[in-house]
Motif scaffolding. Structure first.
Motif, PDB file in Angstrom:
ATOM      1  N   PHE A 336     -36.938 -39.606  -7.676  1.00  8.46           N
ATOM      2  CA  PHE A 336     -38.199 -38.964  -7.343  1.00  8.46           C
ATOM      3  C   PHE A 336     -38.985 -39.871  -6.395  1.00  8.46           C
ATOM      4  O   PHE A 336     -38.650 -41.039  -6.213  1.00  8.46           O
ATOM      5  CB  PHE A 336     -39.036 -38.730  -8.610  1.00  8.46           C
ATOM      6  N   ASP A 337     -40.054 -39.285  -5.822  1.00  9.86           N
ATOM      7  CA  ASP A 337     -40.983 -40.080  -5.025  1.00  9.86           C
ATOM      8  C   ASP A 337     -42.400 -39.748  -5.484  1.00  9.86           C
ATOM      9  O   ASP A 337     -43.046 -38.855  -4.994  1.00  9.86           O
ATOM     10  CB  ASP A 337     -40.822 -39.776  -3.527  1.00  9.86           C
ATOM     11  N   PHE A 338     -42.836 -40.458  -6.471  1.00 11.92           N
ATOM     12  CA  PHE A 338     -44.122 -40.332  -7.158  1.00 11.92           C
ATOM     13  C   PHE A 338     -44.263 -38.989  -7.880  1.00 11.92           C
ATOM     14  O   PHE A 338     -44.981 -38.084  -7.432  1.00 11.92           O
ATOM     15  CB  PHE A 338     -45.314 -40.536  -6.218  1.00 11.92           C
ATOM     16  N   PRO A 339     -43.569 -38.845  -9.005  1.00  9.43           N
ATOM     17  CA  PRO A 339     -43.718 -37.627  -9.807  1.00  9.43           C
ATOM     18  C   PRO A 339     -45.114 -37.543 -10.414  1.00  9.43           C
ATOM     19  O   PRO A 339     -45.627 -38.536 -10.937  1.00  9.43           O
ATOM     20  CB  PRO A 339     -42.643 -37.782 -10.888  1.00  9.43           C
ATOM     21  N   ARG A 340     -45.716 -36.359 -10.335  1.00  3.71           N
ATOM     22  CA  ARG A 340     -47.073 -36.179 -10.856  1.00  3.71           C
ATOM     23  C   ARG A 340     -47.060 -35.148 -11.975  1.00  3.71           C
ATOM     24  O   ARG A 340     -46.556 -35.404 -13.057  1.00  3.71           O
ATOM     25  CB  ARG A 340     -48.017 -35.797  -9.718  1.00  3.71           C
ATOM     26  N   GLY A 341     -47.629 -33.982 -11.736  1.00  4.54           N
ATOM     27  CA  GLY A 341     -47.807 -33.003 -12.802  1.00  4.54           C
ATOM     28  C   GLY A 341     -46.500 -32.484 -13.373  1.00  4.54           C
ATOM     29  O   GLY A 341     -45.491 -32.379 -12.680  1.00  4.54           O
ATOM     30  N   THR A 342     -46.528 -32.157 -14.660  1.00  6.74           N
ATOM     31  CA  THR A 342     -45.391 -31.534 -15.328  1.00  6.74           C
ATOM     32  C   THR A 342     -45.888 -30.377 -16.179  1.00  6.74           C
ATOM     33  O   THR A 342     -47.032 -30.373 -16.636  1.00  6.74           O
ATOM     34  CB  THR A 342     -44.641 -32.532 -16.239  1.00  6.74           C
ATOM     35  N   PHE A 344     -44.066 -27.466 -19.177  1.00  9.82           N
ATOM     36  CA  PHE A 344     -42.856 -27.048 -19.883  1.00  9.82           C
ATOM     37  C   PHE A 344     -42.778 -25.531 -19.960  1.00  9.82           C
ATOM     38  O   PHE A 344     -43.756 -24.870 -20.303  1.00  9.82           O
ATOM     39  CB  PHE A 344     -42.835 -27.643 -21.291  1.00  9.82           C
ATOM     40  N   ASP A 345     -41.626 -24.997 -19.611  1.00 11.60           N
ATOM     41  CA  ASP A 345     -41.348 -23.565 -19.717  1.00 11.60           C
ATOM     42  C   ASP A 345     -40.521 -23.348 -20.983  1.00 11.60           C
ATOM     43  O   ASP A 345     -39.340 -23.669 -21.026  1.00 11.60           O
ATOM     44  CB  ASP A 345     -40.589 -23.097 -18.473  1.00 11.60           C
ATOM     45  N   TYR A 346     -41.172 -22.797 -22.009  1.00  7.43           N
ATOM     46  CA  TYR A 346     -40.504 -22.617 -23.295  1.00  7.43           C
ATOM     47  C   TYR A 346     -39.398 -21.576 -23.222  1.00  7.43           C
ATOM     48  O   TYR A 346     -38.403 -21.662 -23.934  1.00  7.43           O
ATOM     49  CB  TYR A 346     -41.523 -22.209 -24.363  1.00  7.43           C
ATOM     50  N   GLU A 347     -39.560 -20.574 -22.387  1.00  3.26           N
ATOM     51  CA  GLU A 347     -38.583 -19.495 -22.328  1.00  3.26           C
ATOM     52  C   GLU A 347     -37.282 -19.945 -21.669  1.00  3.26           C
ATOM     53  O   GLU A 347     -36.200 -19.566 -22.103  1.00  3.26           O
ATOM     54  CB  GLU A 347     -39.169 -18.305 -21.562  1.00  3.26           C
ATOM     55  N   LEU A 348     -37.384 -20.740 -20.624  1.00  2.74           N
ATOM     56  CA  LEU A 348     -36.192 -21.163 -19.891  1.00  2.74           C
ATOM     57  C   LEU A 348     -35.748 -22.573 -20.247  1.00  2.74           C
ATOM     58  O   LEU A 348     -34.793 -23.087 -19.665  1.00  2.74           O
ATOM     59  CB  LEU A 348     -36.435 -21.057 -18.385  1.00  2.74           C
ATOM     60  N   SER A 349     -36.445 -23.218 -21.190  1.00  2.00           N
ATOM     61  CA  SER A 349     -36.090 -24.557 -21.648  1.00  2.00           C
ATOM     62  C   SER A 349     -35.943 -25.520 -20.472  1.00  2.00           C
ATOM     63  O   SER A 349     -34.906 -26.149 -20.253  1.00  2.00           O
ATOM     64  CB  SER A 349     -34.793 -24.516 -22.461  1.00  2.00           C
ATOM     65  N   ARG A 350     -37.036 -25.626 -19.714  1.00  2.47           N
ATOM     66  CA  ARG A 350     -37.014 -26.507 -18.545  1.00  2.47           C
ATOM     67  C   ARG A 350     -38.394 -27.126 -18.355  1.00  2.47           C
ATOM     68  O   ARG A 350     -39.416 -26.554 -18.739  1.00  2.47           O
ATOM     69  CB  ARG A 350     -36.611 -25.754 -17.283  1.00  2.47           C
ATOM     70  N   LEU A 351     -38.404 -28.305 -17.765  1.00  2.00           N
ATOM     71  CA  LEU A 351     -39.641 -28.989 -17.437  1.00  2.00           C
ATOM     72  C   LEU A 351     -39.786 -28.998 -15.920  1.00  2.00           C
ATOM     73  O   LEU A 351     -38.928 -29.520 -15.209  1.00  2.00           O
ATOM     74  CB  LEU A 351     -39.620 -30.427 -17.961  1.00  2.00           C
ATOM     75  N   TYR A 352     -40.870 -28.391 -15.427  1.00  2.00           N
ATOM     76  CA  TYR A 352     -41.158 -28.442 -13.997  1.00  2.00           C
ATOM     77  C   TYR A 352     -41.891 -29.748 -13.692  1.00  2.00           C
ATOM     78  O   TYR A 352     -42.796 -30.144 -14.422  1.00  2.00           O
ATOM     79  CB  TYR A 352     -42.029 -27.259 -13.572  1.00  2.00           C
ATOM     80  N   VAL A 353     -41.514 -30.370 -12.599  1.00  2.00           N
ATOM     81  CA  VAL A 353     -42.113 -31.645 -12.188  1.00  2.00           C
ATOM     82  C   VAL A 353     -42.560 -31.533 -10.742  1.00  2.00           C
ATOM     83  O   VAL A 353     -41.780 -31.109  -9.872  1.00  2.00           O
ATOM     84  CB  VAL A 353     -41.102 -32.808 -12.324  1.00  2.00           C
ATOM     85  N   VAL A 354     -43.811 -31.915 -10.481  1.00  2.00           N
ATOM     86  CA  VAL A 354     -44.299 -31.973  -9.108  1.00  2.00           C
ATOM     87  C   VAL A 354     -43.882 -33.314  -8.507  1.00  2.00           C
ATOM     88  O   VAL A 354     -44.322 -34.371  -8.960  1.00  2.00           O
ATOM     89  CB  VAL A 354     -45.832 -31.817  -9.061  1.00  2.00           C
ATOM     90  N   ASP A 355     -43.032 -33.254  -7.491  1.00  2.00           N
ATOM     91  CA  ASP A 355     -42.534 -34.458  -6.817  1.00  2.00           C
ATOM     92  C   ASP A 355     -43.385 -34.643  -5.563  1.00  2.00           C
ATOM     93  O   ASP A 355     -43.068 -34.140  -4.480  1.00  2.00           O
ATOM     94  CB  ASP A 355     -41.059 -34.272  -6.486  1.00  2.00           C
ATOM     95  N   TYR A 356     -44.457 -35.399  -5.718  1.00  2.00           N
ATOM     96  CA  TYR A 356     -45.574 -35.440  -4.777  1.00  2.00           C
ATOM     97  C   TYR A 356     -45.168 -35.800  -3.345  1.00  2.00           C
ATOM     98  O   TYR A 356     -45.384 -35.034  -2.409  1.00  2.00           O
ATOM     99  CB  TYR A 356     -46.595 -36.447  -5.322  1.00  2.00           C
TER     100      TYR A 356
END
Length: 459
Positions: A336-342, A344-356
């Motif tokens: 990554f290059d400075f990960p910021r906000g995250t 969690f999507d409970y339905e799809l079992s995934r964590l979204y990450v903002v890669d700034y």
């Protein structure tokens, strides 16, 4: 003699097969990182996730339908990634400024963090405008609090002043909490539109001012550039206390404690260490996100990692090598290059990450063995076998008419579509699929019933 030697060779070959299978299953059991959208370069393009571009996106949230929203800071607008994979502009024109009104003409100036309230309104920390804005469910933008001038003042919301507001969250009563970064405080906007200090104090304020670190009750506590906030169902607020390099916690009685982190203070005082919460170290964590079981995910920016604070108070690396980069793959190899906000999507079992600095949104696909809580509706189905070689069976605890069964690849592409009608057991032939992780989603009348992660190991 040959007979005596022949048996060990068979045994040796069998052990090789067992070890290979063990290794394969362990590789498959890792979380994996993919790029959801964003090209790696700044831009402002709507359309399919494969072509959309952003410019230093910061905050992220998700609605009940699974649509993802971004505070696209340097494009000065809020973007939406629909469940259909289409990226659009939710509010703002892309031109920096300040203007209330219809979402299509309203202007923002580096919106930083966003969240939804219980009525479907989006709340925005409008960083350079020194204001808190609202995008109503009928797509009108208004100012909730702030005069537009940087400063520190409590009182009526239209007279209050903030000093570069960052984090934002809302409780179930409608009170709004702000990470007021350069006032080194957590502020509260009550349902009566009165701004007050919720936690943190001190006389040192202003850009690049030096905060402090004190665990104590409400305004006796001290922060050092608090950024993103996240609130749980018990009204505990988690704070990414960036230059204290810690995650702090404010309970419902306003007692401030350190949830995780140790070590130095100030812009250069961060470090990296996993382990117990009181020994772990972070390096400029600007984002945190708590999920329903109490697990907290951290955008550990200068460590180039996404970290996890488990409910047993153990801090670990959830994804990222620590090197700066833009690489997908298993969690332990992704960069990554400075990960910021995250979020969690409970339905799809995934964590979204903002890669700034990569101007991208990444997905950490959660493996079933990582003890991340799934949404309660997942109990409506029984899925077996998993891992699957050829046929996958789905048993439902209720009859569903016109059930749609969708299977997505690890990169989000739809690879299968099935239908069922009033069936208790559904059999799916997956024998021709390439080995890997897939995501099974059940829909009924366009409503998601549940989602599950499926591991196909092949014949």
């Amino acid at each position: 003699m040959n007979k005596i030697l022949h048996k060990p060779r068979k045994l040796h070959f069998l052990w090789i097969l067992i070890l290979l299978l063990f290794f394969s299953l362990n590789v498959y059991s890792q979380n994996s990182v993919t790029t959801y959208c964003g090209t790696g370069s700044p831009g402002f393009v709507n359309g399919d996730t494969s072509v959309a571009s952003f410019n230093k996106p910061f905050g992220i949230c998700i609605d009940y339908s699974g649509n993802v929203y971004l505070a696209d800071a340097y494009n000065h607008c809020i973007r939406k990634i629909g469940t259909d994979g289409q990226v659009s502009t939710y509010a703002g024109t892309g031109i920096a400024g300040f203007l209330d009104g219809p979402a299509t003409t309203a202007r923002f100036n580096q919106p930083i963090n966003i969240c939804f309230d219980g009525e479907g309104n989006m709340l925005v920390s409008d960083f350079i405008n020194q204001r808190i804005r609202k995008i109503s469910s009928d797509m009108q933008v208004t100012t909730i609090a702030g005069t537009g001038a940087a400063g520190y003042q409590n009182g009526p919301a239209d007279q209050a002043k903030f000093n570069y507001p960052r984090g934002i969250c809302v409780d179930d009563a409608g009170n709004i909490f702000i990470g007021d970064s350069w006032n080194h405080r957590i502020r509260k906007i009550s349902i009566n539109n009165i701004v007050s200090d919720w936690a943190g104090g001190g006389t040192t304020i202003g850009v690049q001012s030096v905060g402090d670190y004190v665990d104590a009750s409400d305004t006796a506590a001290r922060f050092y550039t608090p950024c993103e906030l996240s609130i749980d169902q018990y009204h505990n607020i988690y704070v990414a206390d960036a230059y204290n390099h810690r995650i702090r916690k404010i309970d419902a009685s306003r007692m401030v404690t350190t949830h995780a982190g140790s070590g130095g203070f100030g812009p250069n005082g961060g470090g990296f260490q996993n382990g117990t919460a009181d020994e772990a170290q972070f390096n400029v964590p600007t984002a945190c996100h708590v999920i329903t079981d109490g697990t907290v995910f951290v955008g550990d920016g200068s460590n180039q990692r996404v970290r996890k604070i488990a409910t047993d108070a153990i801090v670990s690396t959830f994804a990222g090598t620590g090197e700066t980069g833009f690489g997908d793959g298993p969690d332990s190899l992704a960069t990554f290059d400075f990960p910021r906000g995250t979020v969690f999507d409970y339905e799809l079992s995934r964590l979204y990450v903002v890669d700034y600095n990569n101007h991208a949104i990444r997905i950490i696909h959660i493996d079933q063995f990582t003890n991340v809580a799934n949404h309660p509706v997942i109990n409506k189905i029984l899925l077996y076998p998993n891992p699957v070689k050829e046929n996958l069976f789905i048993e439902l605890d209720a009859n569903f008419s016109k059930l749609q069964i969708l299977l997505y690849a690890n990169d989000g592409a739809l690879v299968r579509s099935f239908s069922a009608n009033n069936e208790k057991t559904v059999k799916l032939d997956l024998s021709d699929l390439e080995p890997g992780y897939y995501f099974l989603q059940l829909k009924n009348k366009k409503k998601i019933i549940t989602s599950r992660k499926v591991l196909v190991i092949g014949k």
